[in-house]
Design a protein around this motif. Structure first.
Motif, PDB file in Angstrom:
ATOM      1  N   GLY A  41     109.349  45.709  -1.238  1.00  0.00           N
ATOM      2  CA  GLY A  41     109.516  44.307  -1.580  1.00  0.00           C
ATOM      3  C   GLY A  41     109.229  44.059  -3.042  1.00  0.00           C
ATOM      4  N   THR A  42     108.194  43.263  -3.335  1.00  0.00           N
ATOM      5  CA  THR A  42     107.877  42.921  -4.717  1.00  0.00           C
ATOM      6  C   THR A  42     106.393  43.096  -4.991  1.00  0.00           C
ATOM      7  OG1 THR A  42     107.383  40.575  -4.325  1.00  0.00           O
ATOM      8  CG2 THR A  42     109.693  41.174  -4.678  1.00  0.00           C
ATOM      9  N   ILE A  43     106.090  43.368  -6.237  1.00  0.00           N
ATOM     10  CA  ILE A  43     104.692  43.476  -6.654  1.00  0.00           C
ATOM     11  C   ILE A  43     104.028  42.102  -6.607  1.00  0.00           C
ATOM     12  CG2 ILE A  43     103.221  43.919  -8.680  1.00  0.00           C
ATOM     13  CD1 ILE A  43     105.326  46.232  -9.279  1.00  0.00           C
ATOM     14  N   ASP A  44     104.734  41.079  -7.064  1.00  0.00           N
ATOM     15  CA  ASP A  44     104.164  39.737  -7.058  1.00  0.00           C
ATOM     16  C   ASP A  44     103.774  39.277  -5.662  1.00  0.00           C
ATOM     17  OD1 ASP A  44     104.138  38.343  -9.770  1.00  0.00           O
ATOM     18  OD2 ASP A  44     106.140  39.215  -9.786  1.00  0.00           O
ATOM     19  N   GLY A  45     104.543  39.668  -4.663  1.00  0.00           N
ATOM     20  CA  GLY A  45     104.255  39.247  -3.294  1.00  0.00           C
ATOM     21  C   GLY A  45     103.360  40.201  -2.526  1.00  0.00           C
ATOM     22  N   GLY A  46     102.990  41.332  -3.133  1.00  0.00           N
ATOM     23  CA  GLY A  46     102.154  42.296  -2.434  1.00  0.00           C
ATOM     24  C   GLY A  46     102.906  43.112  -1.403  1.00  0.00           C
ATOM     25  N   THR A  47     104.243  43.197  -1.551  1.00  0.00           N
ATOM     26  CA  THR A  47     105.057  43.929  -0.576  1.00  0.00           C
ATOM     27  C   THR A  47     105.783  45.124  -1.182  1.00  0.00           C
ATOM     28  OG1 THR A  47     106.872  42.370  -0.948  1.00  0.00           O
ATOM     29  CG2 THR A  47     105.396  41.914   0.903  1.00  0.00           C
ATOM     30  N   ALA A  48     105.465  45.467  -2.430  1.00  0.00           N
ATOM     31  CA  ALA A  48     106.025  46.696  -3.005  1.00  0.00           C
ATOM     32  C   ALA A  48     105.391  47.896  -2.316  1.00  0.00           C
ATOM     33  CB  ALA A  48     105.766  46.727  -4.502  1.00  0.00           C
ATOM     34  N   TRP A  49     105.949  49.083  -2.566  1.00  0.00           N
ATOM     35  CA  TRP A  49     105.379  50.309  -1.989  1.00  0.00           C
ATOM     36  C   TRP A  49     104.798  51.133  -3.131  1.00  0.00           C
ATOM     37  CZ3 TRP A  49     108.552  54.714   0.790  1.00  0.00           C
ATOM     38  CH2 TRP A  49     107.662  55.603   1.413  1.00  0.00           C
ATOM     39  N   LEU A  50     103.475  51.077  -3.238  1.00  0.00           N
ATOM     40  CA  LEU A  50     102.764  51.775  -4.305  1.00  0.00           C
ATOM     41  C   LEU A  50     102.033  52.986  -3.745  1.00  0.00           C
ATOM     42  CD1 LEU A  50     101.165  48.671  -6.090  1.00  0.00           C
ATOM     43  CD2 LEU A  50     103.176  49.969  -6.835  1.00  0.00           C
ATOM     44  N   GLU A  51     101.810  53.962  -4.612  1.00  0.00           N
ATOM     45  CA  GLU A  51     101.090  55.159  -4.191  1.00  0.00           C
ATOM     46  C   GLU A  51      99.606  54.881  -3.994  1.00  0.00           C
ATOM     47  OE1 GLU A  51     102.494  57.808  -7.266  1.00  0.00           O
ATOM     48  OE2 GLU A  51     104.113  58.526  -5.975  1.00  0.00           O
ATOM     49  N   GLU A  52      99.099  53.861  -4.666  1.00  0.00           N
ATOM     50  CA  GLU A  52      97.743  53.369  -4.420  1.00  0.00           C
ATOM     51  C   GLU A  52      97.808  51.850  -4.349  1.00  0.00           C
ATOM     52  OE1 GLU A  52      94.978  54.762  -7.305  1.00  0.00           O
ATOM     53  OE2 GLU A  52      95.483  56.876  -7.016  1.00  0.00           O
ATOM     54  N   ALA A  53      96.954  51.248  -3.530  1.00  0.00           N
ATOM     55  CA  ALA A  53      96.995  49.805  -3.308  1.00  0.00           C
ATOM     56  C   ALA A  53      96.857  49.037  -4.615  1.00  0.00           C
ATOM     57  CB  ALA A  53      95.881  49.398  -2.354  1.00  0.00           C
ATOM     58  N   ASP A  54      97.422  47.817  -4.625  1.00  0.00           N
ATOM     59  CA  ASP A  54      97.238  46.952  -5.790  1.00  0.00           C
ATOM     60  C   ASP A  54      95.815  46.378  -5.776  1.00  0.00           C
ATOM     61  OD1 ASP A  54      97.175  44.782  -4.022  1.00  0.00           O
ATOM     62  OD2 ASP A  54      99.197  44.093  -4.503  1.00  0.00           O
ATOM     63  N   THR A  55      95.505  45.532  -6.740  1.00  0.00           N
ATOM     64  CA  THR A  55      94.133  45.031  -6.872  1.00  0.00           C
ATOM     65  C   THR A  55      93.754  44.062  -5.757  1.00  0.00           C
ATOM     66  OG1 THR A  55      94.905  43.276  -8.363  1.00  0.00           O
ATOM     67  CG2 THR A  55      94.131  45.327  -9.370  1.00  0.00           C
ATOM     68  N   ALA A  62     114.049  49.533  -5.317  1.00  0.00           N
ATOM     69  CA  ALA A  62     112.789  50.285  -5.289  1.00  0.00           C
ATOM     70  C   ALA A  62     111.978  49.892  -6.514  1.00  0.00           C
ATOM     71  CB  ALA A  62     113.045  51.790  -5.267  1.00  0.00           C
ATOM     72  N   ILE A  63     110.891  49.195  -6.296  1.00  0.00           N
ATOM     73  CA  ILE A  63     110.086  48.625  -7.367  1.00  0.00           C
ATOM     74  C   ILE A  63     108.810  49.421  -7.603  1.00  0.00           C
ATOM     75  CG2 ILE A  63     108.518  46.658  -7.742  1.00  0.00           C
ATOM     76  CD1 ILE A  63     110.844  44.813  -7.104  1.00  0.00           C
ATOM     77  N   GLY A  64     108.123  49.802  -6.520  1.00  0.00           N
ATOM     78  CA  GLY A  64     106.863  50.530  -6.644  1.00  0.00           C
ATOM     79  C   GLY A  64     107.065  52.016  -6.821  1.00  0.00           C
ATOM     80  N   ASP A  65     106.035  52.697  -7.336  1.00  0.00           N
ATOM     81  CA  ASP A  65     106.156  54.124  -7.629  1.00  0.00           C
ATOM     82  C   ASP A  65     106.408  54.954  -6.374  1.00  0.00           C
ATOM     83  OD1 ASP A  65     103.560  53.715  -6.675  1.00  0.00           O
ATOM     84  OD2 ASP A  65     102.608  54.180  -8.605  1.00  0.00           O
ATOM     85  N   ALA A  66     105.736  54.609  -5.262  1.00  0.00           N
ATOM     86  CA  ALA A  66     105.969  55.361  -4.023  1.00  0.00           C
ATOM     87  C   ALA A  66     107.391  55.141  -3.518  1.00  0.00           C
ATOM     88  CB  ALA A  66     104.964  54.952  -2.958  1.00  0.00           C
ATOM     89  N   GLY A  67     107.892  53.914  -3.645  1.00  0.00           N
ATOM     90  CA  GLY A  67     109.250  53.626  -3.218  1.00  0.00           C
ATOM     91  C   GLY A  67     110.278  54.382  -4.031  1.00  0.00           C
ATOM     92  N   ILE A  68     110.108  54.372  -5.346  1.00  0.00           N
ATOM     93  CA  ILE A  68     111.041  55.091  -6.219  1.00  0.00           C
ATOM     94  C   ILE A  68     111.025  56.581  -5.891  1.00  0.00           C
ATOM     95  CG2 ILE A  68     111.568  55.697  -8.614  1.00  0.00           C
ATOM     96  CD1 ILE A  68     110.132  52.990  -9.351  1.00  0.00           C
ATOM     97  N   ARG A  69     109.825  57.124  -5.695  1.00  0.00           N
ATOM     98  CA  ARG A  69     109.709  58.557  -5.395  1.00  0.00           C
ATOM     99  C   ARG A  69     110.453  58.900  -4.102  1.00  0.00           C
ATOM    100  NH1 ARG A  69     106.358  62.089  -7.616  1.00  0.00           N
ATOM    101  NH2 ARG A  69     104.977  60.447  -8.428  1.00  0.00           N
ATOM    102  N   HIS A  70     110.309  58.049  -3.085  1.00  0.00           N
ATOM    103  CA  HIS A  70     110.969  58.350  -1.807  1.00  0.00           C
ATOM    104  C   HIS A  70     112.490  58.294  -1.949  1.00  0.00           C
ATOM    105  CE1 HIS A  70     111.200  58.826   2.535  1.00  0.00           C
ATOM    106  NE2 HIS A  70     112.189  57.946   2.502  1.00  0.00           N
TER     107      HIS A  70
END
Length: 532
Positions: free
Chosen positions: A287-301, A334-342
């Protein structure tokens, strides 16, 4: 030779290495048939040839937006424009100006979550402005989230959290919905109850949108939608008026779709008409970083953005593989690093090279080890410079940066690193998420700040593109991304006669000034679709 059209300008940037500069272009039956100097025009001209002399203007290959939502955007831009709202007080003030008909809905779009200044997004400002009994639905700027008033939730029967197949969420506090809806499945609960638009008005809005796009120099766009009434709408406007620019559609594929729908997407690839076609499929891995729905390799803040949009990423990989085997090019948000990697891993495992390169859209936070993978795997990076310049800040005080933290925000929107690593970089707007005007996007790509705001501090200025790179992102790189390099993206004999003209030269003008450059002429398929 008896061309139908000859366009003359002091400068023609052909982007063709064999003949980089010219002053005249001849067009016959939608194809460029000659490129040369002013002295050649007399010899080319036939009895019925129209000659357009633009004087000191600059002519380029036709500009192509890499990512827009022209049909979905009609829905997403319904109601009051909230893009100028900068605080909750602003939001309340704007909503109070809306004339609410009895029982009618209030709709709005473009709301920036930064207006809430770090506080939770709730429908409290809607109640303050409109009262508790007015159904209201506001789409946030990313179009991946919305705010619904208590009455709107009541109409939709939304009384608490619900399970979804994707990463969608009805945000709740102590089991009570706050009005914040994350991602499409949750948003659709309420948007399904919005009043339908009159079809004739919808066709007029669509045609006007395309005409307005052509007036900025756009000659084509990659349309990331083909849902709902898309086929009927586009076909009707094309038949009645002709499309002012080319549209290349990629219908959505969602986690809720099964194998039968994938067969349907393959069948859709046969659809098309004058200046439009279906050629691809659109996925979202997060999803999006602003909404907390991106796929990151480590959680956001906030402890969020740790899950993919597809609950089982292997199902995404299987769906991409199925479509690739049927020669359907795929486009993945694909916005987050984990999403891009996949996504890159998925493409790397495909057994054969595609007809049209696969694409990754947005690419917002990119680790060093993935930068070179785009070129190695021949994957297009499709990016939107104005997402960076409009919604993030150099001091990382914006919502996007605060959620990521400094280290990940510092590797955001790496357009220059990707180009320097040999990646194919297509540029676009993601309208209606950001304005579609390519002049401003080209300027922002060079400035790393908003064009026309010289006092604004650039965001990661080392990622700035050169003037030529920015122009290529809308021309030669866009053509390569669509598998059309043989017929588009340059001004040369045999290429499509898609041309954009500017009073200022995009390669030499100051970027802030170019963002406001008049557009005297736009030509699509050899036809003048805009003339100042």
């Amino acid at each position: 030779m008896n061309p139908s059209l000859i366009v003359v300008a002091d400068t023609v940037h052909t982007l063709d290495p064999a003949q980089p500069l010219a002053q005249a272009v001849a067009v016959t039956d939608g194809t460029i048939t000659a490129v040369g100097g002013r002295a050649d025009v007399a010899g080319w001209r036939g009895r019925d040839t129209e000659v357009v002399d633009l004087g000191a203007a600059t002519l380029t290959p036709g500009l192509v937006d890499g990512h827009v939502h022209p049909v979905m955007g009609l829905n997403l831009t319904a109601g009051v424009d909230l893009t100028a709202v900068r605080s909750v007080a602003d939001l309340v003030a704007v909503l109070r100006t809306v004339d609410v008909a009895r029982g009618g809905w209030v709709q709005g779009w473009g709301l920036d979550p930064n207006a809430f200044e770090g506080r939770p997004l709730t429908h409290a400002p809607l109640v303050e402005a409109l009262g508790p009994d007015v159904p209201a639905y506001l789409v946030l700027f990313d179009a991946h989230s919305a705010l619904a008033s208590p009455r709107a939730l009541e109409i939709a029967g939304v009384e608490g959290p619900r399970p979804f197949r994707s990463g969608a969420q009805v945000v709740a506090a102590d089991g009570v919905p706050t009005g914040h809806l994350l991602e499409m499945e949750a948003m659709d609960l309420v948007s399904a109850h919005l009043p339908a638009e009159d079809p004739a008005r919808r066709r007029r809005r669509f045609l006007q949108l395309l005409r307005d796009m052509a007036a900025t120099g756009l000659t084509a766009a990659n349309a990331m939608d083909f849902e709902g009434d898309s086929a009927d709408l586009v076909g009707a406007v094309a038949d009645e008026h002709g499309l002012p620019l080319r549209l290349r559609f990629a219908p959505f594929v969602m986690p809720v779709h099964g194998r039968g729908y994938l067969d349907h997407v393959v069948d859709l690839q046969r659809l098309g008409g004058p200046r439009w076609s279906v050629d691809g499929a659109k996925f979202m891995i997060d999803g999006t970083i602003d909404g907390g729905t991106a796929w990151l390799e480590e959680a956001d803040t906030h402890g969020e953005s740790t899950a993919p949009f597809w609950p089982d990423p292997a199902e995404y990989t299987e769906a991409v593989g199925f479509l690739a085997a049927h020669d359907v090019p795929t486009v993945t948000h694909a916005i987050g690093d984990a999403g891009i990697r996949h996504v890159l891993r998925t493409v790397a495992a495909l057994p054969r090279a595609p007809r049209v390169p696969h694409r990754v859209e947005h690419v917002e936070t990119l680790p060093d080890d993935l930068v070179g993978q785009f070129a190695r795997l021949d994957v297009t990076a499709s990016m939107q410079p104005t997402h960076c310049t409009h919604y993030t800040r150099a001091d990382h005080s914006d919502n996007w940066s605060r959620r990521l933290g400094k280290a990940r925000a510092d590797r955001g929107f790496r357009t220059r690193d990707l180009r320097d690593a040999g990646a194919r970089l297509a540029l676009g707007s993601d309208w209606p998420i950001a304005p579609y005007d390519p002049r401003a996007t080209i300027a922002d790509a060079r400035l790393r700040r908003t064009a026309g705001r010289p006092g604004e501090e650039p965001v990661l200025p080392g990622q700035a593109l050169t003037a030529r790179m920015a122009l290529e992102g809308y021309t030669t790189e866009a053509a390569r991304a669509a598998g059309l390099a043989a017929v588009a993206g340059t001004v040369r004999p045999g290429a499509r006669a898609d041309l954009s003209a500017f009073t200022l030269d995009p390669l030499t003008a100051d970027p802030d000034e170019f963002a406001q450059s008049p557009v005297p002429l736009t030509v699509v398929d050899g036809t003048v679709v805009h003339r100042a």
